[in-house]
Write an enzyme that holds these catalytic residues in place. Structure first.
Site, PDB file in Angstrom:
ATOM      1  N   PHE A  10       0.851  -1.194   0.000  1.00 35.76           N
ATOM      2  CA  PHE A  10       0.000   0.000   0.000  1.00 35.76           C
ATOM      3  C   PHE A  10       0.885   1.241   0.000  1.00 35.76           C
ATOM      4  O   PHE A  10       0.741   2.154   0.792  1.00 35.76           O
ATOM      5  CB  PHE A  10      -0.953  -0.011   1.202  1.00 35.76           C
ATOM      6  CG  PHE A  10      -2.150   0.906   1.016  1.00 35.76           C
ATOM      7  CD1 PHE A  10      -3.061   0.673   0.000  1.00 35.76           C
ATOM      8  CD2 PHE A  10      -2.355   1.998   1.851  1.00 35.76           C
ATOM      9  CE1 PHE A  10      -4.172   1.501  -0.179  1.00 35.76           C
ATOM     10  CE2 PHE A  10      -3.459   2.840   1.684  1.00 35.76           C
ATOM     11  CZ  PHE A  10      -4.372   2.588   0.671  1.00 35.76           C
ATOM     12  N   VAL A  13       1.786   4.055  -5.338  1.00 36.31           N
ATOM     13  CA  VAL A  13       0.934   3.670  -6.463  1.00 36.31           C
ATOM     14  C   VAL A  13      -0.345   3.002  -5.961  1.00 36.31           C
ATOM     15  O   VAL A  13      -1.453   3.345  -6.385  1.00 36.31           O
ATOM     16  CB  VAL A  13       1.688   2.732  -7.429  1.00 36.31           C
ATOM     17  CG1 VAL A  13       0.731   2.167  -8.472  1.00 36.31           C
ATOM     18  CG2 VAL A  13       2.832   3.486  -8.101  1.00 36.31           C
ATOM     19  N   GLU A 130       0.511  -3.919 -17.528  1.00 34.37           N
ATOM     20  CA  GLU A 130       0.658  -2.719 -18.366  1.00 34.37           C
ATOM     21  C   GLU A 130       1.566  -1.681 -17.730  1.00 34.37           C
ATOM     22  O   GLU A 130       2.373  -1.034 -18.408  1.00 34.37           O
ATOM     23  CB  GLU A 130      -0.726  -2.105 -18.631  1.00 34.37           C
ATOM     24  CG  GLU A 130      -0.724  -0.793 -19.392  1.00 34.37           C
ATOM     25  CD  GLU A 130      -0.222  -0.947 -20.817  1.00 34.37           C
ATOM     26  OE1 GLU A 130       0.951  -0.624 -21.057  1.00 34.37           O
ATOM     27  OE2 GLU A 130      -0.977  -1.422 -21.683  1.00 34.37           O
ATOM     28  N   ASP A 202      17.290   0.230 -15.784  1.00 34.33           N
ATOM     29  CA  ASP A 202      15.830   0.308 -15.723  1.00 34.33           C
ATOM     30  C   ASP A 202      15.233   0.276 -17.135  1.00 34.33           C
ATOM     31  O   ASP A 202      14.265  -0.446 -17.404  1.00 34.33           O
ATOM     32  CB  ASP A 202      15.440   1.608 -14.989  1.00 34.33           C
ATOM     33  CG  ASP A 202      13.960   1.874 -15.020  1.00 34.33           C
ATOM     34  OD1 ASP A 202      13.241   1.248 -14.218  1.00 34.33           O
ATOM     35  OD2 ASP A 202      13.507   2.692 -15.849  1.00 34.33           O
ATOM     36  N   LYS A 206      12.735  -2.631 -19.325  1.00 33.79           N
ATOM     37  CA  LYS A 206      11.555  -2.304 -20.143  1.00 33.79           C
ATOM     38  C   LYS A 206      11.729  -2.777 -21.580  1.00 33.79           C
ATOM     39  O   LYS A 206      10.771  -3.221 -22.222  1.00 33.79           O
ATOM     40  CB  LYS A 206      11.284  -0.807 -20.068  1.00 33.79           C
ATOM     41  CG  LYS A 206      10.873  -0.381 -18.651  1.00 33.79           C
ATOM     42  CD  LYS A 206      10.982   1.116 -18.438  1.00 33.79           C
ATOM     43  CE  LYS A 206      10.625   1.483 -17.000  1.00 33.79           C
ATOM     44  NZ  LYS A 206      10.983   2.882 -16.690  1.00 33.79           N
ATOM     45  N   GLY A 303       4.947   7.858 -11.427  1.00 35.34           N
ATOM     46  CA  GLY A 303       4.045   8.709 -10.659  1.00 35.34           C
ATOM     47  C   GLY A 303       2.849   7.936 -10.165  1.00 35.34           C
ATOM     48  O   GLY A 303       2.431   6.950 -10.763  1.00 35.34           O
TER      49      GLY A 303
END
Lengths: 428, 428
Positions: A10, A13, A130, A202, A206, A303
């Site tokens: 928690f 995000v 996603e 990073d 991806k 974010g």
């Protein structure tokens, strides 16, 4: 009856998910075909639980993951803990328990995704992620669905917001790497150990996931070479600008005649390229394909709310499938045998910055070295001759990875030359 | 058994479909869960049929639509004829016959879409039309799926490639409107009657469809005001550039406190805005939302392969649903009562170019007029005073549509002033 969700973690995000469910309740219910309910939330310990309750969070917090995994009423488990363990164990157990799983954990999916995807398929449950690539940008679903009829030939992406923020400062405002890093750390974009962001690690995670969706191939993380931004100097930035380029840290995955190739590297982009104006912490994925041609997907790469929106879209999709009684489809149905490209087939233009003695015949000597490797020049610029040393900048025509390795070796073998930097250059 | 498809029309876009099925066969089969087969293609008459056969097209061409509509083996009808009729009648009949329908016909969907969508829902078949907005950009599916958990507050789009090509020539190369139009016509981008493209009508159709997916509201086409690019002068372009803006023809849909508002108008965009670098015939849709924040979707707005790729993605999606025995979901599940905004709630900054006498006190008089409407200036520029007439350019702070109408009327009522142009200005 509501579709019940268990959250693992928690943090920032995860706490964006109830916000979206509250703000967009009826829209989400329509899309999901059912109401969604956050049934239980796993937190670390009683201390965290009590802190969250005291802060007014009205949820059923649990401290033992089994409270979620053994709860048959929970259909969707959402993992937002990050890192490999215990996330990997929890996701594995959730899938084994026949639960659908949503995750935003790129490190985990890039390194252990194949096993988890196979397990989800075996258990006939959904495993969606996603938010693992480019946060708020719906790039994976787009590749899987909207480009289902297309053949992707290359994916280029600004995939790391922290390093892009730094590059924007370095390019637009002439800052040094060190100053840009200090600012990124002060703003909370970069961690105290910034290695993953600035060295392209990073972005390489991806690129692994993008290669699955774009090319149907599963590259190992250690097959993605990565070069970071820490060696980029103000001289490199200035000469790029002078020649009409912007330097960005790009992830790139492309299919060559012999196979697939992925890497992360600083890249000279023509100023007119759509990726060249992707600035600050924004991300973008530029897709070249035989059908659409060129398309780009731009948005925040991280974010709370952007990432939570992507996670919630996955939850809704799964909820819809539960409502329709139809869970079989994998997040990505496109799979082929993975074949890594022969280095001779991986072509690009390159930028070389070479420190040479400031005396006659040096450019000739450089030209001879490049010529011996069959590499021709597109542009040459001699800069900063001070009577002792000079700086020569070369933009080459296309060369392959074997030629690149050879010429780098040759330059290093020349005692009078120092190879300062080598970067990829994207042609117009 | 293959899923059989009937094509209505075999023009440029339609002939791109077999190309994609051929190039990407196995990927498409995996995504669709079945092989796809073009069973029949409707063409106009025997002359067209014979011409196509003679050119080596190996398809089952038919000249009577009933050959497709009454063929129970055909599950998906793909309408690529364009215009309202007979497309509307054929789609209606196909839906009534229980066939799934894919269309790229924006005029039809913007004007008669609601009835067709309702009919598809009643018949429990799919009616998808991704290619109707921005050709190769998967914006509708993205709004419906990836932004399902988000609340969109504004959509801005470069939605017409022809007018964007012209604006690019006018902005980047200083061409006149007339020269840009002649070039667009010479290149085949603009038709001999360019009204739909240059007056914002084509973009307005797309704004209608975007409002359904982004806001769940169905605006009538005639509720979308549209202003085109034909009145934009070289002076307007030059002053925009001087002040740090680029002029683009933008479609805009936004939700205000009182309801939704959509319009198409030339707009001053800050050069740093992501839409400002969308050039030539490319399109882009910029979405502002409470979850993701800002995202942009960029790609070709037209063309054979991009549009065919979007159409094929729809076909694949439907085929997958047929395979899974699950056809009920509408392309867009988000619907709310449509409420049009009160003009007082529709706010923007504006650009005014006013021709005034070149004598003392004119700026004061202008300032008095704007002040009386409670409109304040952000920037004022006096240009081109020649002793007789002067050109005054004003960028205002935010004003609403009622204020806009009032000040335009006031300026027209002043015999000595001539209002040359008024355009929206997007703030930083």
């Amino acid at each position: 009856m509501s579709i019940r969700i268990g959250l693992l973690g928690f943090g920032t995000v995860a706490s964006g998910i109830p916000y979206l469910l509250r703000e967009n309740g009826s829209k989400i219910t329509d899309a999901a075909g059912n109401t969604l309910e956050i049934a239980k939330i796993l937190v670390k310990d009683n201390e965290e639980k009590n802190r969250l309750l005291a802060a007014g969070n009205d949820f059923n917090f649990v401290t033992n993951v089994d409270d979620i995994l053994s709860d048959d009423s929970i259909a969707i488990v959402v993992e937002l803990m990050g890192r490999i363990e215990p996330a990997k164990t929890f996701i594995t157990k959730a899938l084994e328990a026949g639960k659908n799983v949503v995750s935003a954990n790129k490190d985990l999916i890039a390194t252990h995704g194949a096993a988890l995807i196979a397990l989800a398929k075996e258990k006939e449950v959904a495993f969606y992620y996603e938010a693992a690539v480019a946060g708020g940008i719906p790039i994976l679903r787009t590749l899987a669905n909207s480009l289902a009829a297309d053949k992707v030939t290359r994916i280029l992406g600004v995939l790391n917001g922290t390093s892009n923020f730094m590059m924007t400062k370095m390019v637009d405002e002439g800052w040094t790497y060190e100053a840009a890093l200090a600012e990124a750390q002060a703003l909370g974009y970069a961690e105290s150990d910034p290695t993953n962001d600035v060295e392209g690690i990073d972005a390489a995670y991806k690129a692994v996931i993008l290669s699955q969706f774009g090319f149907g191939m599963t590259i190992d993380f250690d097959q993605v070479s990565h070069q970071g931004i820490s060696t980029i100097t103000q001289d490199d930035v200035a000469v790029a600008q002078q020649l009409g380029y912007v330097i960005k840290l790009l992830g790139s995955v492309e299919e060559t005649p012999s196979g697939i190739f992925a890497e992360v590297s600083p890249t000279f982009l023509p100023k007119s390229h759509p990726l060249a104006s992707v600035n600050d912490v924004m991300n973008a994925v530029f897709v070249e394909s035989i059908g659409i041609g060129e398309s780009m997907y731009y948005g925040p790469g991280a974010g709370q709310k952007p990432t939570a929106t992507s996670v919630a879209a996955d939850i809704i999709r799964i909820a819809r499938r539960i409502t329709e009684g139809n869970l079989g489809k994998s997040f990505n149905e496109f799979t082929r045998e993975t074949v890594i490209a022969n280095p001779n087939d991986v072509q690009s233009n390159y930028y070389f910055a070479v420190d040479t003695p400031d005396k006659k015949g040096q450019l000739l000597r450089l030209a001879e070295l490049f010529n011996a490797e069959d590499i021709s020049f597109e542009q040459v610029l001699q800069q900063k001759a001070n009577g002792e040393r000079a700086r020569v900048v070369i933009i080459t025509h296309s060369l392959n990875k074997t030629q690149l390795a050879n010429i780098k070796q040759k330059l290093q073998d020349e005692p009078e030359f120092e190879l300062l930097n080598t970067f990829k250059v994207l042609g117009e």
